[in-house]
Write a protein that holds these residues in place. Structure first.
Motif, mmCIF file in Angstrom:
data_model
loop_
_atom_site.group_PDB
_atom_site.id
_atom_site.type_symbol
_atom_site.label_atom_id
_atom_site.label_comp_id
_atom_site.label_asym_id
_atom_site.label_seq_id
_atom_site.Cartn_x
_atom_site.Cartn_y
_atom_site.Cartn_z
ATOM 1 N N LEU A 258 -30.543 65.640 -39.871
ATOM 2 C CA LEU A 258 -30.720 66.220 -38.589
ATOM 3 C C LEU A 258 -31.065 67.409 -38.838
ATOM 4 O O LEU A 258 -30.732 68.109 -39.933
ATOM 5 C CB LEU A 258 -29.298 66.096 -38.009
ATOM 6 C CG LEU A 258 -28.810 64.996 -37.478
ATOM 7 C CD1 LEU A 258 -27.550 64.984 -36.808
ATOM 8 C CD2 LEU A 258 -29.870 64.056 -36.384
ATOM 9 N N TYR A 259 -32.113 68.126 -38.027
ATOM 10 C CA TYR A 259 -32.555 69.445 -38.202
ATOM 11 C C TYR A 259 -32.061 70.260 -36.815
ATOM 12 O O TYR A 259 -31.699 69.528 -36.014
ATOM 13 C CB TYR A 259 -33.638 69.659 -38.597
ATOM 14 C CG TYR A 259 -34.876 69.534 -37.511
ATOM 15 C CD1 TYR A 259 -35.360 70.800 -36.784
ATOM 16 C CD2 TYR A 259 -35.173 68.226 -36.982
ATOM 17 C CE1 TYR A 259 -36.196 70.584 -35.917
ATOM 18 C CE2 TYR A 259 -36.085 68.175 -35.887
ATOM 19 C CZ TYR A 259 -36.430 69.399 -35.331
ATOM 20 O OH TYR A 259 -37.631 69.173 -34.251
ATOM 21 N N THR A 260 -32.461 71.424 -36.998
ATOM 22 C CA THR A 260 -31.942 72.350 -35.492
ATOM 23 C C THR A 260 -33.154 72.739 -35.137
ATOM 24 O O THR A 260 -33.666 73.705 -35.787
ATOM 25 C CB THR A 260 -30.881 73.520 -36.237
ATOM 26 O OG1 THR A 260 -29.726 72.876 -36.635
ATOM 27 C CG2 THR A 260 -30.530 74.225 -34.821
ATOM 28 N N SER A 261 -33.541 72.449 -33.937
ATOM 29 C CA SER A 261 -34.687 73.117 -33.393
ATOM 30 C C SER A 261 -34.506 74.417 -32.908
ATOM 31 O O SER A 261 -33.560 75.025 -32.634
ATOM 32 C CB SER A 261 -34.922 72.153 -32.123
ATOM 33 O OG SER A 261 -35.925 73.023 -31.424
ATOM 34 N N ILE A 262 -35.755 75.449 -32.725
ATOM 35 C CA ILE A 262 -35.626 76.668 -32.266
ATOM 36 C C ILE A 262 -35.487 76.739 -30.790
ATOM 37 O O ILE A 262 -35.620 75.441 -30.339
ATOM 38 C CB ILE A 262 -36.680 77.511 -32.698
ATOM 39 C CG1 ILE A 262 -38.102 76.918 -32.133
ATOM 40 C CG2 ILE A 262 -37.099 77.586 -34.342
ATOM 41 C CD1 ILE A 262 -39.270 77.648 -32.318
ATOM 42 N N ALA A 273 -43.923 75.602 -33.638
ATOM 43 C CA ALA A 273 -43.326 76.054 -34.837
ATOM 44 C C ALA A 273 -43.243 75.185 -35.964
ATOM 45 O O ALA A 273 -43.301 75.692 -37.035
ATOM 46 C CB ALA A 273 -41.823 76.524 -34.379
ATOM 47 N N ILE A 274 -43.192 73.882 -35.563
ATOM 48 C CA ILE A 274 -42.911 72.759 -36.605
ATOM 49 C C ILE A 274 -44.439 72.777 -37.510
ATOM 50 O O ILE A 274 -44.656 72.753 -38.645
ATOM 51 C CB ILE A 274 -42.603 71.344 -36.140
ATOM 52 C CG1 ILE A 274 -41.244 71.378 -35.615
ATOM 53 C CG2 ILE A 274 -43.085 70.424 -37.109
ATOM 54 C CD1 ILE A 274 -40.977 70.055 -34.948
ATOM 55 N N PHE A 275 -45.574 72.789 -36.527
ATOM 56 C CA PHE A 275 -46.885 72.204 -37.136
ATOM 57 C C PHE A 275 -47.429 73.674 -37.888
ATOM 58 O O PHE A 275 -48.116 73.566 -38.699
ATOM 59 C CB PHE A 275 -47.918 71.838 -36.003
ATOM 60 C CG PHE A 275 -47.359 70.585 -35.481
ATOM 61 C CD1 PHE A 275 -47.264 69.564 -36.472
ATOM 62 C CD2 PHE A 275 -47.385 70.232 -33.984
ATOM 63 C CE1 PHE A 275 -46.978 68.282 -36.284
ATOM 64 C CE2 PHE A 275 -46.868 68.815 -34.014
ATOM 65 C CZ PHE A 275 -46.846 67.887 -34.634
ATOM 66 N N MET A 279 -42.543 81.109 -36.559
ATOM 67 C CA MET A 279 -41.810 81.356 -35.152
ATOM 68 C C MET A 279 -42.750 81.733 -34.238
ATOM 69 O O MET A 279 -44.217 82.222 -34.631
ATOM 70 C CB MET A 279 -40.927 82.549 -35.283
ATOM 71 C CG MET A 279 -39.651 82.146 -36.127
ATOM 72 S SD MET A 279 -38.732 80.956 -35.612
ATOM 73 C CE MET A 279 -37.999 81.622 -34.051
ATOM 74 N N PRO A 280 -42.706 81.433 -32.999
ATOM 75 C CA PRO A 280 -43.555 81.681 -31.890
ATOM 76 C C PRO A 280 -44.279 83.072 -31.978
ATOM 77 O O PRO A 280 -45.354 83.155 -31.509
ATOM 78 C CB PRO A 280 -42.787 81.278 -30.422
ATOM 79 C CG PRO A 280 -41.794 80.432 -31.167
ATOM 80 C CD PRO A 280 -41.455 80.812 -32.366
ATOM 81 N N LEU A 281 -43.595 84.182 -31.861
ATOM 82 C CA LEU A 281 -44.169 85.599 -31.982
ATOM 83 C C LEU A 281 -45.132 85.864 -33.265
ATOM 84 O O LEU A 281 -46.244 85.980 -32.684
ATOM 85 C CB LEU A 281 -42.907 86.446 -31.972
ATOM 86 C CG LEU A 281 -43.351 87.797 -31.870
ATOM 87 C CD1 LEU A 281 -43.974 88.138 -30.505
ATOM 88 C CD2 LEU A 281 -42.031 89.020 -32.014
ATOM 89 N N SER A 305 -53.442 70.398 -34.241
ATOM 90 C CA SER A 305 -54.126 70.274 -35.496
ATOM 91 C C SER A 305 -54.406 71.545 -36.341
ATOM 92 O O SER A 305 -54.437 71.655 -37.422
ATOM 93 C CB SER A 305 -55.354 69.204 -35.179
ATOM 94 O OG SER A 305 -56.032 68.779 -36.303
ATOM 95 N N PRO A 306 -55.168 72.267 -35.497
ATOM 96 C CA PRO A 306 -55.474 73.796 -36.183
ATOM 97 C C PRO A 306 -54.269 74.456 -36.723
ATOM 98 O O PRO A 306 -54.452 75.107 -37.509
ATOM 99 C CB PRO A 306 -56.069 74.460 -35.021
ATOM 100 C CG PRO A 306 -56.603 73.556 -33.874
ATOM 101 C CD PRO A 306 -55.497 72.096 -34.257
ATOM 102 N N LEU A 307 -53.143 74.292 -36.135
ATOM 103 C CA LEU A 307 -51.873 75.098 -36.577
ATOM 104 C C LEU A 307 -51.401 74.501 -37.930
ATOM 105 O O LEU A 307 -51.069 75.086 -38.622
ATOM 106 C CB LEU A 307 -50.585 74.946 -35.425
ATOM 107 C CG LEU A 307 -50.914 75.931 -34.418
ATOM 108 C CD1 LEU A 307 -49.936 75.579 -33.222
ATOM 109 C CD2 LEU A 307 -51.086 77.310 -34.701
ATOM 110 N N ILE A 308 -51.600 73.200 -37.884
ATOM 111 C CA ILE A 308 -51.244 72.249 -39.269
ATOM 112 C C ILE A 308 -52.285 72.989 -40.374
ATOM 113 O O ILE A 308 -51.677 73.219 -41.413
ATOM 114 C CB ILE A 308 -51.548 70.948 -39.117
ATOM 115 C CG1 ILE A 308 -50.670 70.226 -37.993
ATOM 116 C CG2 ILE A 308 -51.245 70.192 -40.554
ATOM 117 C CD1 ILE A 308 -50.632 68.890 -37.976
#
Length: 363
Positions: A258-262, A273-275, A279-281, A305-308
């Motif tokens: 399990l992981y912890t979402s922001i 944030a995953i891709f 962090m969003p900021l 896709s661009p964020l990846i």
């Protein structure tokens, strides 16, 4: 009313002790000594269960079974035989027999098979309710004793287990108790997150979180030369995964974490944030063209896709990857058409939105 049982055996007179035993347990047992009489009675009366001897004169047990399945396919049939021939076993199992017993059988064996076929739902409900009642106090203690995210993961797994067990045992009367316990756990977990969330964002001592998924889980697999499918199912809960898992168990091994979402867990925060691995900021500052403000009319997950790609560029990794989103049947068919080509990629990212869409529709 007592459950009605039809027992067909050419040596039925020798089975009187077994029949008397079943009657003493509350069953209404009708007996015949051949397959044709059994078929005639099945056409006249509704039986809850049928016991067939395999080796009968005239119609054999297997022939009788096939004809019974045509007229009463829903009635469970227990076959009893002296033969240990594998061919007979295979035919019986292939004919969807409910149980298969080898003579000599004792009354308790037959009773166990009857209970398994007629009363399993009731017995599962009673046993599940008793099991949850016994664990209720232990779960309440665990809620108060959780100090780490691992403690909460363990508790969450236990609560999900009982939620699924009780869902499979209707009329147990325990559902409200479990809901009360889940509300208690949610309130305590809320306090735990409020107390620890800031330190998770500012120190290295924190659980696995959204921006680290690729770095901690995907990169090591790619480094080992493995072809990777990263499948993100939006709104996917642990109980849903445990429901699907048995369908995949024959072809996959599992390493579950399990992981912890922001927070917030909305698309433009947690999923981006995953891709991006940021962090969003940080996304907004480093890639303003890929960040979508919350009040914008633009879709919040159009730039995944661009964020990846930015994450791979930032870590100086040359990775051939694809990005596929499935949120309708057309997207599904397109993915299946392209599936053979996906093996050429190092990484294939697939986002499934159907649970998310169902949740929104229900809301």
């Amino acid at each position: 009313m007592p459950n009605s049982i039809l027992w067909a055996d050419d040596e039925i007179d020798l089975l009187k002790p077994h029949i008397l035993f079943l009657k003493s347990k509350g069953y209404d047992v009708t007996t015949v000594n051949n397959g044709r009489d059994a078929l005639e009675l099945v056409g006249q009366h509704p039986f809850d269960l049928i016991i067939l001897d395999e080796n009968m004169p005239g119609l054999t047990g297997l022939e009788t079974l096939m004809l019974i399945k045509q007229s009463a396919p829903h009635v469970p049939v227990i076959m009893i035989t002296k033969s240990e021939e594998e061919n007979i076993m295979n035919q019986a199992i292939g004919s969807k027999i409910s149980d298969y017993l080898i003579k000599p059988v004792n009354p308790t064996q037959i009773l166990l098979s009857i209970k398994k076929n007629l009363h399993s739902g009731q017995l599962v409900t009673e046993t599940t309710a008793t099991g949850y009642r016994q664990q209720f106090a232990e779960l309440s203690q665990l809620i108060g004793a959780c100090r780490t995210i691992e403690d909460w993961h363990n508790l969450y797994g236990k609560l999900v287990y009982w939620e699924m067990e009780l869902a499979a045992a209707p009329d147990s009367g325990m559902e409200e108790m479990l809901m009360m316990q889940k509300r208690e756990a949610n309130a305590a977990f809320n306090k735990f997150v409020r107390k620890n969330y800031e330190s998770w964002l500012t120190t290295d001592n924190h659980p696995l979180m959204s921006p680290e998924i690729f770095k901690e889980c995907i990169f090591p697999l790619l480094d080992n030369g493995e072809k990777v499918f990263f499948i993100l199912i939006d709104n996917f809960r642990l109980d849903q995964w445990r429901t699907i898992k048995p369908l995949l168990a024959d072809i996959f091994n599992f390493d579950e974490r399990l992981y912890t979402s922001i927070l917030p867990t909305a698309t433009q925060y947690a999923r981006n944030a995953i891709f991006s691995g940021l962090m969003p900021l940080q996304i907004a500052k480093m890639f303003p063209g890929l960040w979508v403000d919350e009040d914008s009319e633009e879709g919040k997950n159009l730039n995944e896709s661009p964020l990846i790609a930015t994450q791979f560029e930032r870590y100086r990794r040359k990775v051939k990857f694809s990005y596929n989103k499935v949120n309708d049947s057309t997207g599904n068919e397109r993915l299946l058409r392209e599936f053979s080509n996906l093996a050429l990629n190092d990484l294939n990212v697939v986002v499934l939105n159907f649970i998310d869409m169902l949740s929104h529709a229900r809301t």
